[in-house]
Every structure is written in structure tokens, then in C-alpha cells.
Design an enzyme around this catalytic site. Structure first.
Site, mmCIF file in Angstrom:
data_model
loop_
_atom_site.group_PDB
_atom_site.id
_atom_site.type_symbol
_atom_site.label_atom_id
_atom_site.label_comp_id
_atom_site.label_asym_id
_atom_site.label_seq_id
_atom_site.Cartn_x
_atom_site.Cartn_y
_atom_site.Cartn_z
ATOM 1 N N TRP A 128 -19.767 7.276 -3.957
ATOM 2 C CA TRP A 128 -20.803 6.335 -3.533
ATOM 3 C C TRP A 128 -20.317 5.493 -2.357
ATOM 4 O O TRP A 128 -21.090 4.789 -1.729
ATOM 5 C CB TRP A 128 -21.171 5.420 -4.704
ATOM 6 C CG TRP A 128 -20.073 4.446 -5.068
ATOM 7 C CD1 TRP A 128 -18.774 4.722 -5.335
ATOM 8 C CD2 TRP A 128 -20.210 3.037 -5.201
ATOM 9 N NE1 TRP A 128 -18.085 3.568 -5.628
ATOM 10 C CE2 TRP A 128 -18.936 2.528 -5.553
ATOM 11 C CE3 TRP A 128 -21.272 2.149 -5.061
ATOM 12 C CZ2 TRP A 128 -18.705 1.172 -5.768
ATOM 13 C CZ3 TRP A 128 -21.041 0.799 -5.285
ATOM 14 C CH2 TRP A 128 -19.782 0.318 -5.625
ATOM 15 N N ASP A 129 -19.001 5.561 -2.088
ATOM 16 C CA ASP A 129 -18.418 4.770 -1.011
ATOM 17 C C ASP A 129 -19.185 4.924 0.290
ATOM 18 O O ASP A 129 -19.410 3.964 1.028
ATOM 19 C CB ASP A 129 -16.966 5.215 -0.745
ATOM 20 C CG ASP A 129 -16.075 5.115 -1.966
ATOM 21 O OD1 ASP A 129 -16.615 5.070 -3.081
ATOM 22 O OD2 ASP A 129 -14.854 5.089 -1.793
ATOM 23 N N GLU A 143 -15.039 -0.362 -12.863
ATOM 24 C CA GLU A 143 -14.546 0.712 -13.711
ATOM 25 C C GLU A 143 -13.609 0.227 -14.809
ATOM 26 O O GLU A 143 -13.040 1.040 -15.538
ATOM 27 C CB GLU A 143 -13.863 1.774 -12.841
ATOM 28 C CG GLU A 143 -14.840 2.461 -11.902
ATOM 29 C CD GLU A 143 -14.166 3.403 -10.917
ATOM 30 O OE1 GLU A 143 -12.918 3.507 -10.936
ATOM 31 O OE2 GLU A 143 -14.883 4.025 -10.118
ATOM 32 N N LYS A 188 -12.151 -4.552 -12.177
ATOM 33 C CA LYS A 188 -11.427 -3.821 -11.134
ATOM 34 C C LYS A 188 -11.990 -4.172 -9.763
ATOM 35 O O LYS A 188 -11.263 -4.293 -8.785
ATOM 36 C CB LYS A 188 -11.536 -2.316 -11.373
ATOM 37 C CG LYS A 188 -10.785 -1.478 -10.339
ATOM 38 C CD LYS A 188 -10.982 0.013 -10.588
ATOM 39 C CE LYS A 188 -10.271 0.831 -9.516
ATOM 40 N NZ LYS A 188 -10.531 2.280 -9.651
ATOM 41 N N GLN A 189 -13.306 -4.319 -9.709
ATOM 42 C CA GLN A 189 -13.958 -4.630 -8.439
ATOM 43 C C GLN A 189 -15.251 -5.401 -8.692
ATOM 44 O O GLN A 189 -15.762 -5.423 -9.804
ATOM 45 C CB GLN A 189 -14.255 -3.355 -7.657
ATOM 46 C CG GLN A 189 -15.192 -2.394 -8.355
ATOM 47 C CD GLN A 189 -15.074 -0.983 -7.823
ATOM 48 O OE1 GLN A 189 -14.028 -0.373 -7.867
ATOM 49 N NE2 GLN A 189 -16.164 -0.464 -7.304
#
Length: 832
Positions: free
Chosen positions: A412-413, A539, A650-651
């Protein structure tokens, strides 16, 4: 947007009332503070606004420097290994999409799990040009070097190196090399190697080679050369393959013109590589050549006279295919080399410079600040060009074609972090990337059937369109990729008004992804629409119910599909009927999408005044490990179950939703959400800091915005996450552009309406960036007190500045003062 209240878990009963939801003051937690930015050694990497330079070999770890000095065009990439081929951390020449497949062996199998792994493999390496003077080999790690400089110039994408070598016999040798992957000739690499002996004559041998490093052996290879970690497990690295991968199909020696062709054992993909040489010298030269299935070499023997230059030009062509035989690809290579020889190196370099001149005219971002900052910004933008320009029929991999990290997969980046840059600077490249997703649609439809949903479900990580993620909890469960792709398509449509693309291809993706959401979610007894069993961008929190990011993006996807259908139907030219036939649209489908969107669960905690990341997130225990614990990233040191049961990210997840869907959150909500989630975000992902910087700037936390940005800016230059050796973090480079333009420049595009509300950091006096919107090219300069918009061409440019409508006629410039009260910088909550 429908919001439903969710009660807090008991763990939060002690949250102070003075700053609701502020984990910093309640728990003393700030997980991201651990990630310090390594210093760049400026004695070996001097600041240069247009170049990345090293003045000593091995100034950085080998793998990191190989990534930093890679040259690429989005299709073909060559890592920055020295021409002599030694020493290296990971040799690498990669072609976008060229991969091998392998059977995934699940410890415990289940229906619908990914069956076939996909790994980008090394293409035959043509970089190696070895030199011997008086039969002494040049090996940089042990050579007596009187001078060394290697640089990559962002203005033409050419890697240059100049060294002065004192041989063991005391002879002085001047060597100049260049390496370029052409932006104009997609399949071509151009290398030169010049040797000069200024003082004494000497016998010189040059050995130009082609090596199948994927399967063959090299006497100078090392244990690290296959890219495998020296020890331990790291899922970010590529898988190793034990079988013979490249099966020889073509091996031809046409008098020094060498051609190799291979077929991948399992995937069936084919590749052909051909090299041609031109030697220029006034001295006598003897030549020999040899070739076998896995290597070939051309060896030149000369006695170089002082004051004369021996120059070798090496042209290499690469062609790949899923279906075409290697023999036909070999013919294509011959044609590519034929054109290159006729054009000559000077013309190839000139057109490369012209290409980059156009790129920088459209994409450059300038800061009125330190030269080191400008250098790092252009390095990131340059990497975006190298990852995307000639990707065309392929996707844009997480590492581009600069390394084997993440096995060369597309995530998806691309849509979330890279497409915004392409959409507003080089829209043709954005269109190519979106068409790649459209061409993958049939396989996404098949994947949806395995997951028992309607429409299409795009794979989480892939090269060939099939799901390659064996770890479904943090892979396949990230259904939000459907909405990420749809969001990127709509943003592209807003910025370009490319109606032809939407009618012929884009609407198919919007419809099929909308169908997936309706079948995945469900209406409860109160008519609310829920989406259960998914993983959001974070994640470290998997397979949850009503993930805020997923629901917000799915809502956008559903509405966008309904609007696209309505607008095509309104054209009244027969195209709507064709769309209905093609997609078998039912009369009631669009109303069903709207009903799901209008009743989508968007949870909100009335006590904390924040949006829960998911239905149960606030009931979990906050991560309370020692903040100085060096075990990062967490995924390499803690069992997933340990991580999953805690509030630790994580993000950015909610924070990213507030950026992408910013017009659906109030300023107060954004501030409260940021204050809650920012300290819980570890920074273990390079995708996080850029988004945190953007939202911090928007809510007036300027110091935090600049801190996050500073870390993101040097992710690869300073190897912040310790894995730059695996390739460039392409999504992070795209995020740097968004942090500059959308964060500090305050640019937003909601429903095609461009707005600006700048937040220029105190460390800079000004920020200038370019945008292309619906064919109009504008240059925007922001200072602390003023914004200037220059309309360089095209139609009138309409936008708003701090809520005030502005129109800049074609060829005109507009300046206006900024309301400082509307953009006041607030102190960070944990400043004390």
C-alpha cells in the site's frame, strides 16, 4: 460521519482530567523518544545541495553505501558496488517485477492462505570492470589511495568516482569511472572506466565481466553477499532460494558482443542481457574473450604510456518478460545497444540531464536553511524519480530497484505515500502506477473469492498480483489496501480531471472495492455498519473490530464509488450503459454503498475525547517496558502475542486517518488524538514519522513536527532504522515530500479544492515547492509571514489561503500576508 460512543477500559480510570487522554502525563510514556537520529559524518559526506558525496571508501557500512549510491530508473536498478566488484555487502542488479516463485510451507495450513511466495531476484550483473596494473589488482579496501571521491549527482543521476591509486610498486594511477541507468532509454545502462598513468608506464589489464550472481559463484563473494542477515531473523529481508533459479536459454559470443538469456525455473519469467564495448586509446591493445552459461568476460591487455588515457565504455541492455522467449528478448537487447552506439555516450548523458532538468522544474522543493537539509531533501526526491519514472507496466516496490528488501514486493506504500508526490508533480507517472493496479483487478477478484467476499480484494504484498503474505494477521487482514488504492485514484482524478481514465478503468476499481466492503461488513440491529476482523496500518495491533483507519477509508471508498457512477451516468453519452454491462451493476448497488457509508461505525470515546484505534484498543494495558531497552524494533524481540495485548503502535494509524481524511475530524479531535497516540508510537516503521510530522504541524506543535521530520529526512542517509542496506525506503521518501508540502506548506486537497495554511519551521526562513494541478503548474513560496503563488502556465489557479478564496491568473503572481494568530505554534505537551 456517524460516531458511536465506546466506553473506556478500566485501565484508564486514573487518567487526569486536566489533559484528557494524555498518556505522557498519566503514564510517563513516550516510546518514540528511544529512536535517536544518528549523526552523518560530514568529514566524509560533505554537504552539497545537489550531490551525495563520500570522500573515503567504506565511509559508511558497505550495504548502506551500496544503497545510497544506487542508480536506477524504476525499471532497472544497479546497487552502488565498486566497479571492481570487491568488496561488497550485497551485489545487486534488479529489474522491476523480475522474480522467482516458491511454494510457501505453512507450519499449520488453512484454507485461503497464500500458497506461492514471490521474490525479486538478481539479474545478471554487468557492473564489474576489474583492473590490474603490473598484475596487481585494485581492491579499494586495501589499496593505497592518495585521493578518493565518489558522488551521485541529483541533476543527472550519474554516479561518478575519481581515485588516485599508488600501486605496491609505487606507480601512480588515476582512475575515473561513471555509471548511469538511462531515464530516456529504459532498458539501458551506460558505464565508463578511464585509466591514466601520469608518471610511469605500466602494463594494464581490464577485465569487463557479466556475472550470474543469482546462481553462479564469484571468488570474491562473501557470506553477506546473498543479502541474508548475518544472524537472527528479520522479516524485512528477502528470502533465500536454494534451487537453481536462472536456467540458461541463450549464450552467445559475437566477437566480444556478449548475450545471456535465462528463464526462471518456477515463475517462467525470462530475461536477456547483452553488453557492448568501445575502447579508446592511443596505445596498442590486445583483446581476448570467453563466455559460459553463468559468466562472460572481455579482457583488454595494454601497455599504457604516461599522459595517455585508456577509456572503456560499456553499454548494457536488459529486457524481461512473463511470456516472451529469451531468444526474442536477446534481439530486443541488440536493438537497444544498436541505438545507444549510434547515439553515443555524450548524447545519452545530455538527454539524461534534459530529463532531470524537467523533473526538477516540476518537483523540486527548496528550503531557505542549512545546506545539509537541502541536500537530504533532494536525495529523497531523487530517489522517488529513481523508483517510479520508468516503472510503467510494473508497480513501485517498497525498495524500488535499489535492494532486495521486502523481496521486491508492492504494498500500500505506493498509493498512500508515493502517489501524492507523483499526482501533484508528475501525473503521468501516477497514472501508470494506478493502471498497474487496474491491470491486477482480475487477480484481486479471484482473491476476494478465497476470502469469501464479493468484488475484488487486492493482495497485501505481491509482485505478480497473487497474495504473497504468509503471515495473514499483519498481511491479508489489512483489507484497507482496497480503500488506499481507491483513495489514490480519486485524489488523482481531483488533481488531473482525467475523466477518460476514470470511465475506462478507474470506475472498475472503485466499484469492485466498494462491493468488497459491503460484503465484508454488516449492519447491526440499530442499523450501524461494522467491519470486523481486520488489521489497520498499525501492525502491532492485528485482527480487530472497527479499526478507525479502515472504517474511515472504507467509508470514503464507498462514497467515491457511488459518486463516480452518478457522474458517469450523468454524461448521457452511452458510456454509463457500457460500464453497467461491464461490471454487471445492479440498480440498487450505489444506494447500498451510501447506506453503509452513512452508517459506518466511527468510534469516539466521550471521556477521553479521542477516537479509539479499534473497538477494544483502549481497554488494553499500555506498554510499560523499560524505555531505554535497546530491543527495537519490537517485532524482532517480542512474541507477537506480547505486542498485540498492549497499547503500543508500530506506526501511526489514527493519526494517518486524520491526514488522509482530515476534513472529517475537528481541530480539537486532531489535537486530542495526536496527544494520545503520538507517545505510543514506537517509530519502528519508517512510514510513521512523516505522518506524525504533518499532523503535528497542522495542530501547531511545531517543535514536534520538526523533530519527526528531521528523523524521516535522513532515514537512508543516516541509516536510522539499521536496514538501509536492504534498499531505499521509497515510501518514506514520498512521505518526506508530503511532510514538506502538506505539513510545513499546509497544502490540502479536499474534493479537488486546493488550500494552504503554512507552518514554516523556525529553523528556516522560507520554503518553496511546485505543484501541477489540472495541467496548471504553480510555484509556491512560504515564509513565516507571507505566501506567494506564481502561476507559471495554464488556466487560472483557484485555491484558498487560510480559508480565504484566491485566484491567480495564468502568468501572474500573487502574494498575501499570513494571519499569525491562525497559525500559532503551541508548546509540546511534554515539553516540561
Amino acid at each position: 460521519m456517524t460516531r458511536i460512543p465506546f466506553s473506556r477500559g478500566p485501565v484508564h480510570d486514573t487518567v487526569g482530567e486536566s489533559v484528557p487522554g494524555n498518556i505522557r502525563t498519566t503514564y510517563g510514556v513516550n516510546l518514540r523518544s528511544h529512536l535517536e537520529v544518528p549523526e552523518i559524518n560530514r568529514s566524509t559526506h560533505p554537504a552539497d545541495p545537489w550531490r551525495w558525496v563520500e570522500t573515503r571508501p567504506n565511509a559508511s557500512p558497505l550495504g548502506v553505501s551500496e544503497t545510497q549510491f544506487a542508480v536506477a530508473n524504476g525499471y532497472l536498478g544497479m546497487r552502488g558496488n565498486p566497479e571492481e566488484g570487491r568488496d561488497s555487502a550485497q551485489h545487486g542488479t534488479f529489474v522491476n517485477g523480475f522474480h522467482e516463485t516458491w511454494h510457501i510451507q505453512h507450519a499449520e495450513d488453512a484454507y485461503g492462505l497464500a500458497r506461492e511466495g514471490q521474490t525479486m531476484i538478481q539479474a545478471p550483473d554487468t557492473k564489474t570492470i576489474r583492473i590490474y596494473v603490473d598484475d596487481e589488482p585494485l581492491r579499494l579496501s586495501v589499496a593505497d589511495l592518495e585521493h578518493y571521491e565518489r558522488s551521485i549527482d541529483f541533476r543527472d543521476g550519474v554516479l561518478l568516482r575519481e581515485i588516485v591509486w599508488r600501486t605496491p610498486a609505487g606507480k601512480k594511477v588515476v582512475i575515473r569511472t561513471s555509471r548511469m541507468v538511462s531515464m530516456v532509454e529504459k532498458h539501458l545502462a551506460v558505464m565508463t572506466y578511464e585509466i591514466e598513468l601520469p608518471d610511469e608506464p605500466a602494463p594494464v589489464v581490464i577485465s569487463s565481466q557479466v556475472l550470474n550472481r543469482q546462481d553462479g559463484e564469484d571468488e570474491y563473494s562473501s557470506a553477506a553477499d546473498d543479502g541474508a542477515p548475518a544472524e537472527g531473523f528479520d522479516p524485512r529481508r528477502a528470502e533465500g532460494l536454494e534451487h537453481r533459479v536462472l536456467e540458461p536459454q541463450v549464450t552467445e559470443d559475437q566477437g566480444g558482443y556478449h548475450v545471456h538469456g535465462y528463464r526462471c525455473t518456477n515463475s517462467g519469467m525470462t530475461i536477456a542481457v547483452a553488453v557492448d564495448h568501445l575502447l579508446e586509446t592511443e596505445d596498442d591493445v590486445a583483446m581476448s574473450h570467453e563466455i559460459d552459461d553463468d559468466s562472460s568476460k572481455i579482457v583488454y591487455h595494454a601497455h599504457v604510456t604516461p599522459g595517455r588515457v585508456l577509456k572503456l565504455t560499456k553499454l548494457a541492455a536488459y529486457h524481461t518478460s512473463e511470456v516472451v522467449p529469451a531468444s526474442e528478448l536477446a534481439d530486443r537487447c541488440s536493438r537497444t545497444l544498436g541505438r545507444a552506439r549510434v547515439r553515443g555516450v555524450e548524447d545519452l548523458h545530455r538527454t539524461q540531464r534534459d530529463w532531470y532538468d524537467h523533473f526538477w522544474d516540476r518537483a523540486d522543493v527548496e528550503v531557505e536553511g542549512p545546506a545539509e537539509t537541502q541536500q537530504a531533501i533532494r536525495f529523497n526526491l531523487f530517489q522517488l524519480a529513481q523508483a517510479s519514472a520508468r516503472a510503467e507496466y510494473n508497480g513501485i516496490a517498497a525498495k524500488g530497484v535499489t535492494g532486495s528488501g521486502y523481496s521486491g514486493h508492492y504494498f500500500w506504500d505506493t498509493e498512500t505515500y508515493v502517489l501524492p508526490f507523483l499526482t501533484y508533480t508528475m501525473p503521468r507517472f501516477a497514472r501508470n502506477a494506478l493502471r498497474f493496479r487496474y491491470n491486477m483487478l482480475d487477480k484481486a477478484r479471484n482473491r476476494a473469492k478465497y476470502l469469501s467476499v464479493n468484488g475484488a480484494l487486492y493482495p497485501w504484498r505481491t509482485i505478480n498480483g497473487e497474495e504473497a503474505s504468509a503471515y495473514y494477521e499483519a498481511g491479508t487482514a489489512q483489507y484497507h489496501i482496497n480503500a488506499d488504492i481507491a483513495h489514490a485514484m480519486v485524489k488523482y482524478m481531483w488533481a488531473t480531471e482525467d475523466q477518460d481514465f476514470m470511465i475506462r478503468e478507474g470506475v472498475d476499481v472503485l466499484v469492485e472495492t466498494a462491493r468488497m466492503w459491503v460484503s465484508l461488513g454488516f449492519f447491526d440491529g440499530d442499523g450501524m455498519f461494522h467491519i470486523h476482523g481486520v488489521t489497520g496500518p498499525d501492525e502491532y495491533t492485528t485482527v480487530v473490530d472497527n479499526n478507525l483507519f479502515t472504517n474511515a477509508m472504507a467509508r470514503f471508498n464507498l462514497v467515491a464509488a457511488a459518486i463516480a457512477c452518478k457522474r458517469i451516468a450523468a454524461l448521457g453519452d452511452g458510456q454509463w450503459e457500457a460500464v453497467c454491462r461491464r461490471l454487471k451493476l445492479r440498480d440498487d448497488e450505489t444506494s447500498e454503498w451510501r447506506r453503509a457509508a452513512e452508517n459506518m461505525v466511527i468510534a469516539f470515546d466521550e471521556d477521553l475525547k479521542v477516537h479509539p484505534q479499534d473497538q477494544d484498543f483502549l481497554a488494553k494495558e499500555v506498554w510499560d517496558q523499560d524505555l531505554e531497552d535497546p530491543r527495537r524494533p519490537l517485532l524482532l524481540h517480542f512474541h507477537p502475542l506480547v505486542i498485540y495485548r498492549h497499547q503500543v503502535l508500530k506506526q501511526a494509524d489514527v493519526v494517518l486517518a486524520m491526514f488522509l481524511r482530515g476534513d472529517e475530524f475537528t481541530e480539537e479531535e486532531k489535537r486530542a488524538n495526536f496527544e494520545y497516540y503520538d507517545p505510543l508510537t514506537t517509530g519502528d516503521s519508517t512510514l510513521s514519522a512523516v505522518v506524525q510530522s504533518i499532523i503535528a504541524a497542522e495542530i501547531g506543535y511545531c517543535d514536534e513536527a520538526f523533530e519527526h521530520f528531521s528523523k524521516a529526512l535522513v532515514v537512508d542517509l543516516a541509516d536510522v532504522h539499521g536496514n538501509a542496506a536492504d534498499g531505499i525506503h521509497v515510501a518514506s521518501t514520498g512521505g518526506v515530500w508530503s511532510a514538506l508540502v502538506s505539513g510545513f506548506g499546509g497544502m490540502r486537497d479536499y474534493r479537488g479544492e486546493i488550500s494552504f495554511d503554512p507552518r514554516v519551521p523556525a529553523e528556516w526562513t522560507g520554503l518553496t515547492f511546485r505543484l501541477t494541478v489540472r495541467g496548471t503548474h504553480v510555484r509556491v513560496r512560504c515564509t513565516h509571514t507571507e505566501i506567494t503563488i506564481e502561476n507559471l502556465n495554464g488556466a487560472d489557479f483557484a485555491c484558498s489561503v487560510q480559508g480565504q478564496p484566491v485566484t491567480v491568473p495564468a502568468g501572474r503572481t500573487m502574494s498575501m500576508e499570513l494571519d499569525a494568530r491562525a497559525r500559532v505554534c503551541l508548546p509540546c505537551v511534554d515539553a516540561g
